[in-house]
Design an enzyme around this catalytic site. Sequence first.
Site, PDB file in Angstrom:
ATOM      1  CB  SER A 135      -0.944  -0.064   1.204  1.00 40.98           C
ATOM      2  OG  SER A 135      -2.015   0.822   1.063  1.00 40.98           O
ATOM      3  CG  ASP A 181      -6.122  -2.742  -4.251  1.00 40.45           C
ATOM      4  OD1 ASP A 181      -6.944  -2.342  -3.405  1.00 40.45           O
ATOM      5  OD2 ASP A 181      -4.892  -2.715  -4.072  1.00 40.45           O
ATOM      6  CG  HIS A 217      -5.272  -2.776  -0.029  1.00 38.93           C
ATOM      7  ND1 HIS A 217      -4.659  -2.205  -1.121  1.00 38.93           N
ATOM      8  CD2 HIS A 217      -4.764  -2.155   1.068  1.00 38.93           C
ATOM      9  CE1 HIS A 217      -3.826  -1.266  -0.698  1.00 38.93           C
ATOM     10  NE2 HIS A 217      -3.869  -1.221   0.611  1.00 38.93           N
TER      11      HIS A 217
END
Length: 540
Positions: free
Chosen positions: A233, A456, A485
């Site tokens: 991320s 995502d 994710h």
Amino acid sequence: MTRAGLAYGLVAGLGSLVVSALAVPTANGLAPGREAPPDAESRGTAIAAQRAAAAGVSFGTCPKEESLPSAVSCGTVEVPLDYAHPDGRSIRLTVSRVRASGETTEHQGTLVYNPGGPGASSMYFPLYAELPKWRRLARAYDLVGYAPRGVGRSAPLSCQAPEDHVKAPTQSPTAPSEAFKRERIAEARAYADGCARRAGDALRHYTSLNNARDLDVLRAALGEERLTFMGASYGTYIGALYATLYPAHVRRMVFDSAVHPAREKIWYRNNLDQSLAFERRWADFRAWVARHDDAFGLGSTPEEVADRYEEAKAKLADEPAGGVVGPGQLQSAFLGAGYYDDYWVPRATALSEYLRGNHEPLVEQAAPRRGQAKAAENANAVYTAVECNDAPWPTRWEVWDRDNTELARRAPFETWDNAWLNLPCAYWSAPRQQPLQVRTRWGQLPPVLILAAERDAATPYAGAKELARRLKGAVLITEEDAGTHGIGGGPNDCVNSYLEDYLLRGEAPVRRASCAPHPEPDPVSLDRSAPQPVLPRPSV
């Protein structure tokens, strides 16, 4: 970007054929053809790294507040608050480690992990050594986690009283009134003022570029000439900056669920793109619930499921569940289903039970956790400081109102909540940076691995493709038609095999590869009362 999902779950995972040559270092370790960092900060980073290499990390028993078992050891690394002044004020970053479990001949050094945020810590990361899908990696690598600057015990930031951060119940209108907007503007101004007042002159130094510089100092302190790193991320953005600044310092690097790195996207446009992507993932969830109407009784079409959700939202506005779960808490809980499909069964169950008169599952999943208020407030403070400091933001409310009103017509699920989260950046007093242009040329950087789920929402797939384009020689592994994710070390064995081949043997496809999606959750086979996962997930 939205921060739901920061406090739950687990991540990570591995490859195939040929990979290629090592980076060709330049004279100063920087990539030619791009903007170099300011000379003072470049020199300051080199000085700090040299000091850290000499000092190392004195690992010992972890402090009690880390809640880590005795198998994990902890230490600290000293970094400058301001890299332009390496002899000025310093701060200490907390670090955790578990030694590789394999034979000496298997050892490949340290693997450093960042789970994202901004505002997330990976101090828990050494615990992955006990997970089945990490055991081969844990034989080869010391697993190293750390708390980035501002997070946890690493010079912690705070912008407001923790109890104010978790106040509940709250509202979450998809079409906010002018009066509601004025309330949120006032709250955003107060929050930005609180950050400035509490942090003082130090506030400006909590940035992604400094996070990348800190990572190079950590590398040196661990005794590594080149870094092996996995970022998920927001951690991929730190990795992208690092790869741009220090390509000759990279050994292997994994980007799991990549942030779009274009400077014009950081961070205002990325947030708008994210809200649009969450609308699609919300539709995926509703379609799945509708396919399992026999299990949940929430409707046999996505539209019927949406109607039931809105029904629950309206009821909670009139009478919060347990006195603390209002529409805002409902929204936050179901945003988690946009991040991770293993939340689909418990969230759908909670909604179904609530509409049947049983509030307990919803309260259990959605109520603020008062015992975690301090950590949650700290994480939000770091998130805000980093994103607001990193780049220019619109400073006129009219721009925010126009852009989010228009977007909410197409993507009502998350747009306004995401806007309120980031609105303090409109009133930020610390200086804004211009984002670094992420880019390397052929031969500067060893091949790196990018993992991405095609649907995502938190880091839309376009970001992974753009990162692969900018980091020459990068290999993109796509989990097709999936939306969780953070996919490394998850349920997809194909993805995990690519990750493992890359980290253990330096092997990867020449350019890209695809994996079929992991199976959707099965409400029949899962225990709906199962506890939430306990290890944090990647978060942006």
